[in-house]
Write a protein that holds these residues in place. Sequence first.
Motif, mmCIF file in Angstrom:
data_model
loop_
_atom_site.group_PDB
_atom_site.id
_atom_site.type_symbol
_atom_site.label_atom_id
_atom_site.label_comp_id
_atom_site.label_asym_id
_atom_site.label_seq_id
_atom_site.Cartn_x
_atom_site.Cartn_y
_atom_site.Cartn_z
ATOM 1 N N ARG A 15 21.681 -10.254 -24.647
ATOM 2 C CA ARG A 15 21.429 -10.278 -23.204
ATOM 3 C C ARG A 15 22.711 -10.395 -22.377
ATOM 4 O O ARG A 15 22.662 -10.545 -21.172
ATOM 5 C CB ARG A 15 20.490 -11.441 -22.866
ATOM 6 C CG ARG A 15 19.084 -11.246 -23.381
ATOM 7 C CD ARG A 15 18.513 -9.986 -22.830
ATOM 8 N NE ARG A 15 17.070 -9.895 -23.013
ATOM 9 C CZ ARG A 15 16.352 -8.961 -22.442
ATOM 10 N NH1 ARG A 15 16.911 -8.055 -21.676
ATOM 11 N NH2 ARG A 15 15.061 -8.907 -22.644
ATOM 12 N N LYS A 16 23.861 -10.319 -23.044
ATOM 13 C CA LYS A 16 25.133 -10.440 -22.326
ATOM 14 C C LYS A 16 25.762 -9.070 -22.107
ATOM 15 O O LYS A 16 25.612 -8.166 -22.926
ATOM 16 C CB LYS A 16 26.094 -11.326 -23.110
ATOM 17 C CG LYS A 16 25.627 -12.764 -23.158
ATOM 18 C CD LYS A 16 26.656 -13.669 -23.769
ATOM 19 C CE LYS A 16 26.143 -15.090 -23.635
ATOM 20 N NZ LYS A 16 26.675 -15.971 -24.609
ATOM 21 N N VAL A 17 26.512 -8.950 -21.015
ATOM 22 C CA VAL A 17 27.247 -7.717 -20.733
ATOM 23 C C VAL A 17 28.499 -7.704 -21.608
ATOM 24 O O VAL A 17 29.270 -8.672 -21.627
ATOM 25 C CB VAL A 17 27.621 -7.625 -19.242
ATOM 26 C CG1 VAL A 17 28.467 -6.393 -18.978
ATOM 27 C CG2 VAL A 17 26.356 -7.610 -18.381
ATOM 28 N N ALA A 18 28.674 -6.632 -22.351
ATOM 29 C CA ALA A 18 29.827 -6.499 -23.249
ATOM 30 C C ALA A 18 31.085 -6.175 -22.440
ATOM 31 O O ALA A 18 31.011 -5.551 -21.380
ATOM 32 C CB ALA A 18 29.561 -5.404 -24.275
ATOM 33 N N VAL A 19 32.237 -6.576 -22.973
ATOM 34 C CA VAL A 19 33.508 -6.345 -22.293
ATOM 35 C C VAL A 19 34.135 -5.031 -22.743
ATOM 36 O O VAL A 19 33.962 -4.616 -23.894
ATOM 37 C CB VAL A 19 34.507 -7.513 -22.527
ATOM 38 C CG1 VAL A 19 33.946 -8.819 -21.981
ATOM 39 C CG2 VAL A 19 34.856 -7.658 -23.993
ATOM 40 N N PRO A 20 34.857 -4.369 -21.843
ATOM 41 C CA PRO A 20 35.520 -3.111 -22.219
ATOM 42 C C PRO A 20 36.566 -3.330 -23.309
ATOM 43 O O PRO A 20 37.169 -4.403 -23.417
ATOM 44 C CB PRO A 20 36.201 -2.658 -20.922
ATOM 45 C CG PRO A 20 35.471 -3.362 -19.831
ATOM 46 C CD PRO A 20 35.033 -4.674 -20.418
ATOM 47 N N ASP A 140 22.492 0.738 -22.615
ATOM 48 C CA ASP A 140 21.759 -0.417 -22.082
ATOM 49 C C ASP A 140 22.127 -1.682 -22.842
ATOM 50 O O ASP A 140 22.323 -2.750 -22.241
ATOM 51 C CB ASP A 140 20.246 -0.199 -22.176
ATOM 52 C CG ASP A 140 19.665 0.585 -21.008
ATOM 53 O OD1 ASP A 140 20.396 0.843 -20.028
ATOM 54 O OD2 ASP A 140 18.463 0.933 -21.076
ATOM 55 N N HIS A 141 22.218 -1.591 -24.179
ATOM 56 C CA HIS A 141 22.594 -2.769 -24.973
ATOM 57 C C HIS A 141 23.925 -3.352 -24.492
ATOM 58 O O HIS A 141 24.094 -4.569 -24.462
ATOM 59 C CB HIS A 141 22.742 -2.407 -26.456
ATOM 60 C CG HIS A 141 21.478 -2.508 -27.243
ATOM 61 N ND1 HIS A 141 20.800 -3.687 -27.438
ATOM 62 C CD2 HIS A 141 20.771 -1.560 -27.905
ATOM 63 C CE1 HIS A 141 19.726 -3.463 -28.185
ATOM 64 N NE2 HIS A 141 19.692 -2.177 -28.475
ATOM 65 N N LEU A 142 24.861 -2.494 -24.127
ATOM 66 C CA LEU A 142 26.172 -2.975 -23.671
ATOM 67 C C LEU A 142 26.068 -3.711 -22.343
ATOM 68 O O LEU A 142 26.969 -4.463 -21.971
ATOM 69 C CB LEU A 142 27.145 -1.805 -23.544
ATOM 70 C CG LEU A 142 27.396 -1.001 -24.823
ATOM 71 C CD1 LEU A 142 28.371 0.131 -24.544
ATOM 72 C CD2 LEU A 142 27.885 -1.892 -25.962
ATOM 73 N N ASN A 143 24.971 -3.492 -21.640
ATOM 74 C CA ASN A 143 24.740 -4.138 -20.345
ATOM 75 C C ASN A 143 23.729 -5.274 -20.443
ATOM 76 O O ASN A 143 23.234 -5.756 -19.420
ATOM 77 C CB ASN A 143 24.293 -3.089 -19.319
ATOM 78 C CG ASN A 143 25.386 -2.078 -19.064
ATOM 79 O OD1 ASN A 143 26.565 -2.424 -18.964
ATOM 80 N ND2 ASN A 143 25.020 -0.812 -18.991
#
Length: 172
Positions: A15-20, A140-143
């Motif tokens: 449920r977390k936004v992944a970092v670039p 979506d998973h990355l967000n």
Amino acid sequence: MATRPILILPEPILRKVAVPIATIDERVKTLAKDMLETMYDAPGVGLAAPQIGVGERIIVVDPVTEDEEEPRPMVLVNPEVIAASEETKVWEEGCLSIPDYTEDVIRPACVTVAYLDLDGNRREVEADGLLAVVLQHEIDHLNGVLFIDYLSRLKRERVTKRFTKQARQATV
């Protein structure tokens, strides 16, 4: 290469936004290989880094639909949807992090995704059909978004409760 464990709902990282990813180095290339091996072993057609506990913006996809087709793995670093059609399509989706559960999801029928390849080159891919669905699902998973977020509140809550209960029972 190594197969890594796939995290299951309700793991918080899902449920977390992944970092670039700032630099594509050997660590990132090894991560990509591990992700592909994990995806094929599952078996699945896509996998995002948060699903294996890595909070970085990298996905792998290979939407081969026929057994006789050769694999066509794609690794997308820092992918983003830069265009989406107004036309939508309903597709039955499932997720390696929500095993044995599928539902129909409405998404744009066509998308254009910009990303970096493993050599650091900026690329774009235009996709429709299964590839469009898989790309949108994995991005979506990355967000921090799961496909169940497109369902009614009641269905989403039922699924979440079921997997939360299973996770509690697994730790007892």
